[in-house]
Motif scaffolding. Structure first.
Motif, PDB file in Angstrom:
ATOM      1  N   PHE A 169       0.829  -1.215   0.000  1.00  0.00           N
ATOM      2  CA  PHE A 169       0.000   0.000   0.000  1.00  0.00           C
ATOM      3  C   PHE A 169       0.862   1.264   0.000  1.00  0.00           C
ATOM      4  N   THR A 170       1.966   1.224   0.733  1.00  0.00           N
ATOM      5  CA  THR A 170       2.820   2.411   0.846  1.00  0.00           C
ATOM      6  C   THR A 170       3.990   2.385  -0.139  1.00  0.00           C
ATOM      7  N   GLY A 171       4.058   1.331  -0.985  1.00  0.00           N
ATOM      8  CA  GLY A 171       5.129   1.249  -1.971  1.00  0.00           C
ATOM      9  C   GLY A 171       4.997   2.347  -3.020  1.00  0.00           C
ATOM     10  N   HIS A 172       6.098   2.630  -3.724  1.00  0.00           N
ATOM     11  CA  HIS A 172       6.105   3.735  -4.694  1.00  0.00           C
ATOM     12  C   HIS A 172       6.411   3.228  -6.102  1.00  0.00           C
ATOM     13  N   PHE A 173       5.825   3.931  -7.070  1.00  0.00           N
ATOM     14  CA  PHE A 173       6.081   3.651  -8.479  1.00  0.00           C
ATOM     15  C   PHE A 173       6.139   5.001  -9.197  1.00  0.00           C
ATOM     16  N   LEU A 174       7.346   5.372  -9.645  1.00  0.00           N
ATOM     17  CA  LEU A 174       7.562   6.690 -10.245  1.00  0.00           C
ATOM     18  C   LEU A 174       7.099   7.774  -9.263  1.00  0.00           C
ATOM     19  N   TRP A 175       6.102   8.574  -9.641  1.00  0.00           N
ATOM     20  CA  TRP A 175       5.631   9.663  -8.779  1.00  0.00           C
ATOM     21  C   TRP A 175       4.448   9.256  -7.898  1.00  0.00           C
ATOM     22  N   MET A 176       4.056   7.992  -7.940  1.00  0.00           N
ATOM     23  CA  MET A 176       2.824   7.546  -7.285  1.00  0.00           C
ATOM     24  C   MET A 176       3.092   6.671  -6.082  1.00  0.00           C
ATOM     25  N   THR A 177       2.129   6.697  -5.151  1.00  0.00           N
ATOM     26  CA  THR A 177       2.061   5.708  -4.093  1.00  0.00           C
ATOM     27  C   THR A 177       1.096   4.632  -4.561  1.00  0.00           C
ATOM     28  N   LEU A 178       1.512   3.381  -4.517  1.00  0.00           N
ATOM     29  CA  LEU A 178       0.729   2.294  -5.108  1.00  0.00           C
ATOM     30  C   LEU A 178      -0.676   2.174  -4.529  1.00  0.00           C
ATOM     31  N   GLY A 179      -0.856   2.534  -3.260  1.00  0.00           N
ATOM     32  CA  GLY A 179      -2.174   2.424  -2.635  1.00  0.00           C
ATOM     33  C   GLY A 179      -3.093   3.579  -2.925  1.00  0.00           C
ATOM     34  N   ASN A 180      -2.587   4.633  -3.602  1.00  0.00           N
ATOM     35  CA  ASN A 180      -3.390   5.819  -3.900  1.00  0.00           C
ATOM     36  C   ASN A 180      -3.569   5.993  -5.406  1.00  0.00           C
ATOM     37  N   PRO A 181      -4.606   6.724  -5.820  1.00  0.00           N
ATOM     38  CA  PRO A 181      -4.796   6.994  -7.256  1.00  0.00           C
ATOM     39  C   PRO A 181      -3.675   7.868  -7.802  1.00  0.00           C
TER      40      PRO A 181
END
Length: 287
Positions: A162-174
């Motif tokens: 949920f708190t992992g990151h992908f580029l500029w995003m947090t995986l658990g958030n839109p």
């Protein structure tokens, strides 16, 4: 009237898919952290295994949970590949049946109920004789729904994902910039378009999904975790590649066009032979 019924059928199918996907935000949702000891068949056999395997691959690549999701997505698609290949074979069989389908439609062209019923019976007989199931087209999509729901809960119920990151995003958030939702919608359209390019007119009763599904995916991706949009994009790219490898739509169209031309040419030759025969009979009578 016929077009109106077909349109209603398309909307009904799209509505059923919407209802299945709506499960993601409603029924069966739990906020409890998922572990090996989580009770219930759903949590223990679907959500936890997905959580565990994503985490395992993420740890393998230095805690990159986005990469873990990508790898698991590919693995899931490989697992259902035999079913997808069976779907593609069914589509190919439908394409080959197109000339015979047109012959049946021409033979039973009357609009009365008895003729329509006869056309349906002959169509079903044609399907059975050639081992064709026109409903195979939506089966892989339906099977993916529980997996998508499992991903949804695995993300929310696993803190590291949920708190992992992908580029500029947090995986658990839109995605705050709506880039992933747009890509998800575009790849959904391309995936559906490529998959249906080589299909017959009869199998295009679900053609509305080409335009309805991207809109639905875009709207859902606006509010759902970025991880789900990532899962959907990777799955779409896999489907596009799979279709091009196992059922090249451009080749299928050429084969279909050649088959239809052969049918037309055969009918022309028969008509020509019939006219020549009638002409000879007329000449003999005049003598």
């Amino acid at each position: 009237m016929k077009k109106r019924k077909q349109f209603k059928k398309k909307i009904l199918i799209a509505g059923l898919i919407v209802a299945l996907m709506a499960i993601l935000t409603g029924c069966g949702y739990s906020t409890d952290p998922v572990t090996a000891d989580s009770p219930g068949i759903w949590s223990h056999y679907i959500v936890y295994p997905l959580s565990w395997v994503i985490t395992w691959f993420a740890n393998l690549f230095g805690g990159d949970y986005a990469l873990g999701i990508i790898i698991v997505t590919i693995l899931v698609r490989l697992l259902i590949l035999p079913l997808s290949v069976k779907q593609i074979k069914s589509q190919k069989a439908m394409t080959k049946l197109q000339p015979k389908m047109k012959e049946l439609q021409a033979k039973y062209s009357s609009k009365d109920n008895e003729t329509k019923q006869k056309l349906q019976q002959e169509t079903m007989r044609l399907y059975q004789e050639n081992s064709v199931n026109p409903m195979m087209g939506c089966l892989p999509l339906i099977i993916q729904m529980p997996i998508l729901m499992g991903f949804y809960q695995a993300i929310y119920r696993t803190q590291d994902i949920f708190t992992g990151h992908f580029l500029w995003m947090t995986l658990g958030n839109p995605d705050p910039f709506y880039i992933l939702p747009i890509i998800a919608a575009i790849t959904t359209f391309l995936s559906s378009k490529v998959s249906m390019m080589g299909q017959t007119q009869q199998n295009k009763s679900m053609a509305a999904i080409i335009y309805v599904m991207p809109v639905m995916i875009f709207i859902m991706a606006l509010t759902m975790p970025s991880a789900l949009a990532l899962y959907w994009i990777v799955g779409n790219l896999f489907t596009i590649g799979q279709t091009l490898v196992f059922n090249n739509p451009f080749k299928a169209r050429r084969e279909q066009a050649a088959a239809e031309e052969a049918i037309v040419e055969e009918a022309r030759l028969k008509k020509k032979a019939s006219n020549m025969k009638a002409s000879k009979k007329g000449g003999k009578k005049r003598k």
